[in-house]
Design a protein around this motif. Sequence first.
Motif, PDB file in Angstrom:
ATOM      1  N   MET A   1     -46.633 -40.269  36.096  1.00  0.00           N
ATOM      2  CA  MET A   1     -46.328 -41.737  35.679  1.00  0.00           C
ATOM      3  C   MET A   1     -48.781 -41.744  35.953  1.00  0.00           C
ATOM      4  O   MET A   1     -48.756 -41.318  37.626  1.00  0.00           O
TER       5      MET A   1
ATOM      6  N   LEU B 192     -34.177 -45.947  40.551  1.00  0.00           N
ATOM      7  CA  LEU B 192     -34.757 -46.916  39.766  1.00  0.00           C
ATOM      8  C   LEU B 192     -36.773 -46.950  40.216  1.00  0.00           C
ATOM      9  O   LEU B 192     -36.942 -46.943  41.952  1.00  0.00           O
TER      10      LEU B 192
ATOM     11  N   ALA C  59     -40.808 -48.800  39.334  1.00  0.00           N
ATOM     12  CA  ALA C  59     -41.979 -49.221  37.980  1.00  0.00           C
ATOM     13  C   ALA C  59     -43.471 -49.307  39.562  1.00  0.00           C
ATOM     14  O   ALA C  59     -43.082 -49.718  40.622  1.00  0.00           O
TER      15      ALA C  59
ATOM     16  N   GLY D 237     -44.072 -49.999  33.506  1.00  0.00           N
ATOM     17  CA  GLY D 237     -42.718 -49.583  32.539  1.00  0.00           C
ATOM     18  C   GLY D 237     -42.055 -49.523  33.538  1.00  0.00           C
ATOM     19  O   GLY D 237     -42.536 -49.281  35.186  1.00  0.00           O
TER      20      GLY D 237
ATOM     21  N   TYR E  29     -38.466 -47.471  34.517  1.00  0.00           N
ATOM     22  CA  TYR E  29     -37.983 -46.374  34.721  1.00  0.00           C
ATOM     23  C   TYR E  29     -36.753 -46.066  35.290  1.00  0.00           C
ATOM     24  O   TYR E  29     -36.162 -46.704  36.733  1.00  0.00           O
TER      25      TYR E  29
ATOM     26  N   ARG F  25     -34.224 -42.841  37.239  1.00  0.00           N
ATOM     27  CA  ARG F  25     -32.609 -40.877  36.984  1.00  0.00           C
ATOM     28  C   ARG F  25     -31.744 -41.564  37.714  1.00  0.00           C
ATOM     29  O   ARG F  25     -31.609 -42.090  38.771  1.00  0.00           O
TER      30      ARG F  25
ATOM     31  N   PRO G 258     -36.844 -38.975  34.802  1.00  0.00           N
ATOM     32  CA  PRO G 258     -37.067 -40.447  34.251  1.00  0.00           C
ATOM     33  C   PRO G 258     -36.395 -41.006  33.397  1.00  0.00           C
ATOM     34  O   PRO G 258     -37.086 -40.095  32.334  1.00  0.00           O
ATOM     35  N   ARG G 259     -35.809 -41.522  32.540  1.00  0.00           N
ATOM     36  CA  ARG G 259     -36.381 -42.023  31.379  1.00  0.00           C
ATOM     37  C   ARG G 259     -36.873 -43.855  31.445  1.00  0.00           C
ATOM     38  O   ARG G 259     -36.530 -44.598  32.847  1.00  0.00           O
ATOM     39  N   ARG G 260     -36.994 -43.875  30.800  1.00  0.00           N
ATOM     40  CA  ARG G 260     -37.946 -45.320  30.102  1.00  0.00           C
ATOM     41  C   ARG G 260     -37.274 -45.917  29.634  1.00  0.00           C
ATOM     42  O   ARG G 260     -36.454 -46.152  29.179  1.00  0.00           O
ATOM     43  N   LEU G 261     -37.027 -47.704  30.539  1.00  0.00           N
ATOM     44  CA  LEU G 261     -36.418 -48.856  30.383  1.00  0.00           C
ATOM     45  C   LEU G 261     -36.945 -49.174  29.136  1.00  0.00           C
ATOM     46  O   LEU G 261     -38.217 -49.629  29.513  1.00  0.00           O
ATOM     47  N   SER G 262     -35.642 -49.518  28.419  1.00  0.00           N
ATOM     48  CA  SER G 262     -36.535 -49.770  27.328  1.00  0.00           C
ATOM     49  C   SER G 262     -36.308 -51.923  27.009  1.00  0.00           C
ATOM     50  O   SER G 262     -35.698 -52.500  27.418  1.00  0.00           O
TER      51      SER G 262
ATOM     52  N   THR H  38     -39.977 -54.092  31.505  1.00  0.00           N
ATOM     53  CA  THR H  38     -38.505 -54.256  30.625  1.00  0.00           C
ATOM     54  C   THR H  38     -39.071 -55.786  29.546  1.00  0.00           C
ATOM     55  O   THR H  38     -38.435 -55.576  28.681  1.00  0.00           O
TER      56      THR H  38
END
Length: 371
Positions: free
Chosen positions: A1, A197, A199, A204, A206, A208, A224-228, A313
């Motif tokens: 990031m 989590l 941010a 954004g 995230y 993981r 990490p997965r970005r939170l939609s 988000t």
Amino acid sequence: MDSPYRRELEVALRVVEQAARLSQAVLPDTDKGAVEKENNLGPVTIGDFAIQALLTSSLHSAFPDDLFVGEEDASALRSDPVLCERVWTTLQRTVGTSSSGCVLPASPSDMCDSIDRCQNAPGTDRVWVFDPIDGTKTFLRREMYAINVALLVDGQQTISVVACPLLSPDPVEDDQNEKDAVITNDSIDPTGRGSLLFAVKGHGAYVRPLFEGKGLGVAVDAAPRRLSPATASQPLRPVTCFFLQESALDDVHRGVAEQLGVAFPGSDLLGWVPRWASLAMGRANTTVWVYRRRDRHAKIWDHAGAMLLFAETGGIVTDVDGKPIDLLAGRILNKNFGFVAAPTAESHATVLKAVHDVLRAQGKLDLLGDN
């Protein structure tokens, strides 16, 4: 990031990972050294004390000019040498400093001083805010809890790092039954991975895995997965805490749910930080909290930072009066009354109106403020 706060985020992530290891090491203990706080503010355990000392000592070493705000103080440790020694021993046996980047206090006395370094009130400039264990009552039952770390800059949420060691990091697929998304206090991740989590404002949110699996190895290499972001087409799914009659009004919350046509209580979580995490992860997308009296207010460590996860988000967070949450108010957020959060501006307006309608219908006009 890529952000101006990259170093702060990296340091906070490393320290929170180790704090989560510490909490999981304490979690199985039948005797967690719990003592009751003054003024009926609930229990505090050796885990709470040790984690706040670890967070403060490590982040103060990295950022010596910053201020710190935390939930706990060391008065119980200073008056109870046996409890103090248990906390000190827990730190020594569970935290490895050589590879973690953590800095431990130099002595039991220094440990107490580190905990008490967090007795500031939030203000301008840079302030770290900690809740070492949010949901201590459920932690004692080996159920859902969280570790919350926030960096505020001039009263604005800038960094959030939240560990939920018992919460699965896996996404809920669109075609999954809505019931499968519901999180309760005893929703324990069967894989043992937990969730980390984080941010940074404007960059954004995230998630993981926190651990490698059913051990305490930190999953440092997990992607990490970005939170939609939520969309207006998604139905409202609430998260709340039911049957806390000494704090909030279940009948109001139920009435709001009935007016909105949503499940009640929905996701039922004691800790506020796991509630904000569930909102960010899409396991719920709205929450309402109306205190019993206008003179009841939230505490900053339960919300600062964790709210940023949901905001990143696209979520909207205000109080019951529709005002933004003022994090410069102090340790107690006495400029605000309750919470209303929803995934979009349109849905927030709908939920806020339902809250006001129910308060009027139930004759609780004293809780409406100036509305």
